[in-house]
Structure formats: structure tokens, C-alpha cells
Design a protein around this motif. Structure first.
Motif, mmCIF file in Angstrom:
data_model
loop_
_atom_site.group_PDB
_atom_site.id
_atom_site.type_symbol
_atom_site.label_atom_id
_atom_site.label_comp_id
_atom_site.label_asym_id
_atom_site.label_seq_id
_atom_site.Cartn_x
_atom_site.Cartn_y
_atom_site.Cartn_z
ATOM 1 N N PRO A 63 0.591 -3.210 5.192
ATOM 2 C CA PRO A 63 -0.632 -2.817 4.477
ATOM 3 C C PRO A 63 -0.524 -3.081 2.979
ATOM 4 O O PRO A 63 0.510 -2.829 2.360
ATOM 5 N N LEU A 64 -1.608 -3.579 2.423
ATOM 6 C CA LEU A 64 -1.677 -3.845 0.992
ATOM 7 C C LEU A 64 -2.813 -3.034 0.382
ATOM 8 O O LEU A 64 -3.645 -2.473 1.092
ATOM 9 N N MET A 65 -2.842 -2.992 -0.932
ATOM 10 C CA MET A 65 -3.954 -2.341 -1.615
ATOM 11 C C MET A 65 -4.206 -3.059 -2.931
ATOM 12 O O MET A 65 -3.364 -3.827 -3.420
ATOM 13 N N THR A 66 -5.381 -2.826 -3.467
ATOM 14 C CA THR A 66 -5.724 -3.425 -4.749
ATOM 15 C C THR A 66 -4.855 -2.803 -5.841
ATOM 16 O O THR A 66 -4.291 -1.719 -5.676
ATOM 17 N N GLY A 67 -4.752 -3.506 -6.967
ATOM 18 C CA GLY A 67 -3.853 -3.086 -8.029
ATOM 19 C C GLY A 67 -4.137 -1.700 -8.564
ATOM 20 O O GLY A 67 -3.228 -1.020 -9.050
ATOM 21 N N ASP A 68 -5.404 -1.253 -8.469
ATOM 22 C CA ASP A 68 -5.733 0.087 -8.964
ATOM 23 C C ASP A 68 -5.537 1.160 -7.902
ATOM 24 O O ASP A 68 -5.776 2.345 -8.158
ATOM 25 N N GLY A 69 -5.133 0.752 -6.700
ATOM 26 C CA GLY A 69 -4.861 1.707 -5.639
ATOM 27 C C GLY A 69 -6.083 2.294 -4.966
ATOM 28 O O GLY A 69 -5.965 3.170 -4.106
ATOM 29 N N LYS A 70 -7.274 1.800 -5.310
ATOM 30 C CA LYS A 70 -8.496 2.417 -4.784
ATOM 31 C C LYS A 70 -8.865 1.931 -3.385
ATOM 32 O O LYS A 70 -9.568 2.617 -2.659
ATOM 33 N N ALA A 99 0.821 -1.208 0.000
ATOM 34 C CA ALA A 99 0.000 0.000 0.000
ATOM 35 C C ALA A 99 0.855 1.258 0.000
ATOM 36 O O ALA A 99 1.907 1.325 0.646
ATOM 37 N N ALA A 100 0.380 2.251 -0.724
ATOM 38 C CA ALA A 100 1.001 3.574 -0.713
ATOM 39 C C ALA A 100 0.205 4.432 0.265
ATOM 40 O O ALA A 100 -0.825 5.001 -0.086
ATOM 41 N N LEU A 101 0.671 4.463 1.516
ATOM 42 C CA LEU A 101 -0.035 5.225 2.541
ATOM 43 C C LEU A 101 0.322 6.704 2.435
ATOM 44 O O LEU A 101 1.317 7.082 1.837
ATOM 45 N N GLY A 102 -0.488 7.517 3.062
ATOM 46 C CA GLY A 102 -0.266 8.961 3.015
ATOM 47 C C GLY A 102 -1.592 9.683 2.962
ATOM 48 O O GLY A 102 -2.664 9.076 2.942
ATOM 49 N N VAL A 103 -1.538 10.977 2.945
ATOM 50 C CA VAL A 103 -2.748 11.796 2.947
ATOM 51 C C VAL A 103 -3.386 11.777 1.563
ATOM 52 O O VAL A 103 -2.701 11.980 0.553
ATOM 53 N N ARG A 104 -4.692 11.518 1.532
ATOM 54 C CA ARG A 104 -5.438 11.548 0.276
ATOM 55 C C ARG A 104 -6.559 12.571 0.402
ATOM 56 O O ARG A 104 -7.140 12.745 1.474
ATOM 57 N N TRP A 115 -7.626 12.952 4.141
ATOM 58 C CA TRP A 115 -7.724 11.756 4.980
ATOM 59 C C TRP A 115 -6.340 11.131 5.113
ATOM 60 O O TRP A 115 -5.640 10.945 4.120
ATOM 61 N N ASP A 116 -5.983 10.799 6.333
ATOM 62 C CA ASP A 116 -4.723 10.118 6.593
ATOM 63 C C ASP A 116 -5.055 8.772 7.239
ATOM 64 O O ASP A 116 -5.416 8.708 8.421
ATOM 65 N N ILE A 117 -4.952 7.677 6.462
ATOM 66 C CA ILE A 117 -5.282 6.345 6.949
ATOM 67 C C ILE A 117 -3.997 5.652 7.380
ATOM 68 O O ILE A 117 -3.057 5.506 6.593
ATOM 69 N N GLY A 118 -3.950 5.218 8.633
ATOM 70 C CA GLY A 118 -2.763 4.578 9.171
ATOM 71 C C GLY A 118 -2.643 3.127 8.754
ATOM 72 O O GLY A 118 -3.549 2.547 8.141
ATOM 73 N N PRO A 119 -1.529 2.467 9.093
ATOM 74 C CA PRO A 119 -1.285 1.076 8.680
ATOM 75 C C PRO A 119 -2.272 0.076 9.268
ATOM 76 O O PRO A 119 -2.370 -1.039 8.755
ATOM 77 N N ASP A 120 -2.985 0.441 10.330
ATOM 78 C CA ASP A 120 -4.000 -0.440 10.891
ATOM 79 C C ASP A 120 -5.412 0.066 10.619
ATOM 80 O O ASP A 120 -6.375 -0.392 11.234
#
Length: 687
Positions: free
Chosen positions: A96-103, A49-54, A62-67
Motif C-alpha cells: 500500500p502507498l499513500m500520497t506525500g501528505d498522507g491524506k 502507506a502508514a496503515l492503522g486506525v484513523r 476507521w481501520d483500512i486494510g492493505p487491500d
């Protein structure tokens, strides 16, 4: 590793992902099994996952943490939001992981020692257009015992909030009531420019969270979730940042909450929707039909104590309606119904081609010609109106004690393509025979959870049985004679059938076996088949050698994607499988079978190996001698000698999965904390 005998969610995480996760997480075997069901993860697989502010389209950050918890960004009033706890233990995730489209973020949870067999996942998606973050919490009970989960979502605010209201305008409720779906939390003076809106349940759901406040700087939403062995449950909720309303009247609140309602949050591709515990079929939009899905609530009128005469989109007159007995005549026969049994009437509204509809308080809906003598409407503020079905738009009656759930005294609710609903009270009334590529499937109402159109929109139906089977079927053109009580009997053709709902859809009970080795097969198209495996052994070609494994010794077989190997005379396009035995042995190779034999619903099925993605067999019971050894070792866990306790713990672990069911039963009744701790330790290692 995940043992999901019902494949009830947590994604099709396949081997194309395994190598990556083995390096990133160091727990390849567990992740490969993280496949709790019928949801589709993008074919590109999961990536770190590419975490950070979206930032969404409404300008909210929104800032979503690793948990999965929401962190504070700028002047937002939430400091640490929607942190998940299960039975008092904080949710912690792997990388953390994310789907291939990053959504969508996909977070797999660590095992909780006190809950061996429980597997968890958080799925988090930014709803850019809505200005909200959508959460799905998914839980799978992989143990042999039922579990009760206290699921808490904790939010801390950066300062004392001012107040919170439900979407029905109730101030600071402790428990959401019927018709309420969430709360709006307003900031204290100078704290923030926006309020936070939490959607916590579908308005008609039977599962609503309790709400507890911590000195006006924190709120906790708590759900009680009960899962049978092998059952999956999902909770949907969301958080949105909204402009602080000028008015907090009920219409304004309902309009504000409608943007993040369950119907707005759900998408057709959400395979976990069928396991949603805090939603209803109205929100799911699947084959499962609830009492009010497309019912009175679809008429655009909020029901209350009084009757409402609705004209168009805006005009609403409040008062009281009265009439004589209604004469109903249509394709379902003829009947005379007391006016008190009616929940709503939709008239012709001046359109000669429009058929009137009558909504009954028991959930039934009929399209028919209506004769409603002496139909009058008295407005609360004075004035009487004479009504005629030919010109009537909508008349919605107020709530009454005579409103009952359709499932009371019924075994099924049939919905036709034109929206009519028929209660079935006799088991013999409707017996269907579904056709699949592998064999026919008898569909009895007492074994049916629900039946409805496919989520993909393709021809045929999706059917779910209470034993866990979920597959695609076609219904041959047949005619069924249905007893409709007041209406007498009616002939229903299968091509007019849209869906069937039953009280069984939330049942956790298992169906009878046919006397074989009960197994679960996941096949192409997100299908799952529960039945008795007919093959006594499963031959697998590994590195050119043929290895026969007794079916009773197989824990699971999983198809490996992306492998281009061929050996032992197998076709070049033969799928590669990984076979894991209950004793811990692992083999990789090609199944030397064309079809897997299964007995499903009393019929013999032949499922091509090419269609199979995964096979699992039940937890084996140890033989009497092994059982005695396990029990003797458990007795030593409470010994006064540390070395004796430690050796017994190691020896129990050496039995592997064979000891699992026994250890879980002993853990449930253990009184000695030392014994409980050691049992949990062994079970955690097994998981």
C-alpha cells in the motif's frame, strides 16, 4: 507495465518514485507505467502507506486494510466492509502507498489473468469533516478488445442488521432508482450505536448498483461497467457512520445524505472525475454539463407529481398551476410557448433588476422578459392564488411525460456564463477553432465530447474530443449564428460561452486517422494529444552514442524526473527519457529533437520535447510470416502431449508484445479450457 494510450488516470507516478517502488514492490517497470491519466498526485510522490486506525472529526474510527477493505473497530457494525471483487476475483494490491501528505491511500491492483490488459487502482481518503471514507475505483482497459466488468463491493456486518433504506425512504431496494443515491443500514438491537450510510451513485446518474443481501449479515453492491479499448472508467462511493435517525421520513433522509453527496465528496483537483461512470456533470463541476446540472434541481425544490410554488427557503405550497401561452422576449428573440412545455419559472421576486428565467422540459434555459397570462396556482388543500412574474419567486412544475433529455434530437447543449442553455440541432450551427501553443485545433460538434472552463480556474477552456485528446485551448473572439427553433436564430459571441456538452461524451468510438502512425502524447498541464506522429524515427543519445529508433518500433517513451545528466552535446537541462521498444529493448538518454511533429484534427502541430512527459505508439501488427508462426503455436496449445503444449507456451511468450493482439482475439473465442489457461498465462506474463 501500464500501456495507457489515453493517459486516462491512475496518476503521474514518475521516476522519483520508481527507485522506491523497485525495492518495495519488485516491479518497477509496471509501476512507472501506472499513469492512467489526467489526475495529479502530489509532487512529493507516493510513499509507503502508514496503515492503522484513523479517527475523523466526528469521532468515528476507521481501520483500512492493505487491500482497501474496512475492518472492525470497537463496536462498529461493519466487520469487513467494501471489499472489492472484479468478475468474481478479489482485488489484491501491491504494498500500500499513500500520497506525500498522507491524506489518500493509493492501492495498485495485481493483474487478473482472465482480464489481460485490465489495470486497477483504489484511492481511499478519510473525509475528516464529513465522518466518512471516500473510495474511488479506477479501471483502465489496456487491451485491444472491449471488456465488461462486474464490480462488486462486499460488506459483512458483525451481527444481523435491522434494515436498510434508500435516501428516498424505500425499504430494502434491490436496485437504486432514479433520484436515489445510496442507502442507510441500521444495526440490530444492541449491535452498535451508529448506523452506516453508503453513498453509491449521484442521484441523477444513469449507472446505479444492484443491491443483494446475504441473510441480513452482509450486503453486496454490484456495478456493470463496460470499457472500450483504451478507455478508463471510475466509480466513486463512500461509507459514513451516522447517528441513528429518530425519523426516517424523506426530508430527514435527504438532509442526512446531503453531507456525503457527490458534490461534497468531489474536489477540484480530482483529475479522475472526468471518467466517473456513476456520477453526472452536476457533481463533477467540470466542463461537462448534464441535463439537470444547474437546471431545475438547482432551485431547491424536489420535483414530484404535483406542481410546487416555492417562496424563500422554507415555504412550499403543493398544488397545480395553469396559464395561457407564454410570450418570451429577450436577447434570444421572441417566441410563444405553450405552458405545458415549461418545467419551471423564476420570477423577479420583487427585484426590478432581476431578469426572469424560464426552464423548459427539454433542458433549455432562457433569461428573458416573460408575459404569462392568467397564471394561477390551485393548492391541493384548497384555495387559489393569482400569480405575477414581477413578484413570483419560483414555480416548479411536476414531472411529466413531456420531460425529455436534452440530447434527444440534439447534438450539443451550450451553456452561457449567465446560466442560459441552448440546444443545438444543426452540425453547421457551431464550429469553433481552438488555439494552443502547438497549433490550432478545429472543434466540430460531432467530434467533441465536452468543452468547459479549466479546473484550475485559469483563462481558456479545457476541451475533450472523442478520440481521447484532452487539452487547453483559447477561443478567439468570434460570433456564431445559432438556430434555436421556436426562437429563430440568435447571434452568440464566443466570450459568452461557458461550456458545451454533447451526447458524445460517453462514446467509446475513435475518430478517423489522417494516415500516419497514430500515437498518444501526454504533455505538461495534464494534457493529452491523440494524432499521427510525423517523425519516422526518434533519435536518442544514450551514454554518448546516438541511437536511431524507428517510430513504429517504439512502445513508449517516458520522461524521467530528477535526472541531472548531460551527454552528447545535449543541454544540461535537457530532459532524460526512457525509451522502450516493442521487442523489449530499453534505452535511456536524451531525445535529439526540439519538437515532435503530429497531425491533429487535420492540422500540423509542433510539440516541443520540453513539454512532453510521455509518448506511446499503437500495438504493432506482426508481418504475415510471424502471424503464421503465432497461429501454428496457438494450435499446439491443445496438443495431447504435455511437453508440446509447454514448449508452444514458451515459444509464444518469446514473441513478446507482437503476439498480444492475436492472443487476445484467440482467448475471446477459445473453447478448450487448457488453451484458454495457457493463453491467459502468456498474456499475464506480457502484462
Amino acid at each position: 507495465m501500464l500501456r495507457n494510450p489515453h493517459r486516462q488516470f491512475l496518476g503521474q507516478v514518475r521516476t522519483s518514485l520508481t527507485a522506491l517502488l523497485a525495492v518495495c514492490l519488485g516491479c518497477c517497470s509496471w509501476v512507472k507505467g501506472q499513469d492512467l491519466g489526467d489526475v495529479k498526485i502530489e509532487k512529493s510522490g507516493l510513499i509507503p502507506a502508514a496503515l492503522g486506525v484513523r479517527t475523523d472529526k466526528q469521532g468515528n474510527s476507521w481501520d483500512i486494510g492493505p487491500d482497501g477493505a474496512i475492518g472492525r473497530v470497537g463496536s462498529t457494525m461493519v466487520n469487513h466492509g467494501l471489499a472489492l471483487e472484479v468478475n468474481g476475483v478479489e482485488f489484491t494490491s501491491f504494498q500500500p502507498l499513500m500520497t506525500g501528505d498522507g491524506k489518500e491511500l493509493v492501492l495498485f491492483g495485481h493483474v487478473i489473468p482472465a482480464l489481460p490488459g485490465l489495470e486497477m487502482q483504489r484511492r481511499i481518503r478519510l473525509e475528516e469533516q464529513l465522518g466518512a471514507v471516500r473510495y474511488v475505483e479506477v479501471f483502465y482497459n489496456g487491451s485491444a478488445n472491449p471488456v465488461t466488468l462486474d464490480v462488486s463491493l462486499k460488506t459483512n456486518f458483525s451481527g444481523n442488521y435491522q434494515t436498510f433504506l434508500s435516501d428516498r425512504g424505500r425499504a430494502e431496494p434491490l436496485l437504486l432508482s432514479e433520484g436515489e443515491s445510496g442507502i442507510i443500514v441500521t444495526p440490530g438491537p444492541g449491535q452498535a450505536s451508529r448506523a452506516f450510510l453508503f453513498t453509491l451513485a449521484e442521484h441523477a446518474s444513469l449507472m446505479k448498483p444492484s443491491i443483494s443481501a446475504q441473510n441480513r449479515f452482509g450486503l453486496t453492491f454490484q456495478y456493470r461497467l463496460e470499457l472500450a479499448p483504451g478507455e478508463t472508467g471510475a466509480l466513486l462511493h463512500s461509507a459514513a457512520q451516522v447517528v441513528i435517525p429518530q425519523n426516517f421520513d424523506r426530508p430527514s433522509l435527504l438532509k442526512l445524505f446531503s453531507a456525503s453527496s457527490f458534490s461534497s465528496l468531489l474536489a477540484r483537483e480530482d483529475g479522475w472525475a472526468g471518467f466517473l461512470k456513476n456520477g453526472t456533470s452536476a457533481a463533477l463541476g467540470s466542463g461537462r454539463q448534464g441535463n439537470d446540472s444547474g437546471g431545475v434541481s438547482s432551485l431547491g425544490v424536489e420535483r414530484g407529481v404535483n406542481d410546487v410554488l416555492a417562496i424563500g427557503d422554507r415555504t412550499r405550497l403543493v398544488g397545480s398551476a395553469e396559464a395561457g401561452d407564454i410570450q418570451v422576449k429577450g436577447g434570444y428573440g421572441q417566441a410563444s410557448l405553450p405552458f405545458s412545455s415549461v418545467a419551471a419559472i423564476v420570477g423577479k421576486n420583487g427585484r426590478s433588476t432581476q431578469s426572469p428565467r424560464i426552464f423548459l422540459r427539454d433542458g433549455q434555459i432562457f433569461s428573458a422578459e416573460l408575459i404569462v397570462p392568467d397564471l394561477k396556482f390551485s393548492q391541493s388543500g384548497g384555495g387559489n392564488l393569482e400569480l405575477d412574474v414581477a413578484t413570483l419567486d419560483r414555480l416548479v412544475m411536476g414531472d411529466a411525460e413531456s420531460d425529455v433529455d436534452w440530447s434527444e434530437g440534439a447534438i450539443g447543449l451550450i451553456e452561457t456564463h449567465r446560466g442560459d442553455r441552448l440546444r443545438v440541432t444543426d452540425l453547421k450551427t457551431l464550429r469553433l477553432e481552438g488555439v494552443t501553443p502547438w497549433g490550432n485545433l478545429p472543434i466540430e460538434l460531432d467530434e467533441l465530447a465536452w468543452l468547459g472552463p479549466t479546473t484550475s480556474g485559469t483563462a481558456g477552456y479545457e476541451v475533450a474530443l472523442i478520440n481521447g485528446t484532452r487539452c487547453l485551448v483559447y477561443l478567439p473572439e468570434t460570433e456564431h449564428l445559432i438556430d434555436l427553433g421556436h426562437y429563430g436564430s440568435f447571434s452568440l459571441r464566443s466570450n459568452s460561452l461557458r461550456s458545451i456538452d454533447t451526447p458524445n461524451r460517453s462514446s467509446g468510438r475513435s475518430a478517423r486517422g489522417d494516415g500516419g502512425l497514430r500515437g498518444v502524447v501526454w504533455a505538461s498541464g495534464n494534457q493529452k494529444v491523440v494524432g499521427d506522429i510525423g517523425n519516422t524515427s526518434l533519435p536518442l543519445v544514450s551514454e554518448g552514442s546516438l541511437v536511431e529508433t524507428a517510430t513504429s518500433d517504439v512502445r513508449r517513451i517516458e520522461r524521467l524526473e530528477g535526472a541531472a545528466l548531460s551527454a552528447g552535446g545535449m543541454p544540461e537541462d535537457a530532459p532524460l527519457f526512457e525509451l522502450e521498444r516493442w521487442d523489449g529493448g530499453v534505452l535511456t538518454g536524451f531525445l535529439r529533437l526540439e519538437v515532435l511533429s503530429m497531425r491533429v484534427g487535420g492540422r500540423n502541430w509542433q510539440i516541443p520535447i520540453a513539454d512532453i512527459e510521455r509518448i506511446e505508439t499503437p500495438w504493432p501488427l506482426p508481418d504475415p510470416k510471424t502471424m503464421e508462426s503465432i497461429k501454428n503455436l496457438i494450435a499446439l496449445l491443445g496438443s495431447e502431449d504435455w511437453s508440446t503444449r509447454e514448449k508452444a507456451t514458451r515459444d509464444l511468450g518469446a514473441f513478446g508484445y507482437l503476439a498480444g493482439p492475436v492472443l487476445q482475439r484467440e482467448l475471446a473465442v477459445a473453447i478448450d479450457p487448457e488453451v484458454s489457461h495457457r493463453l491467459e498465462r502468456v498474456l499475464a506474463e506480457l502484462n
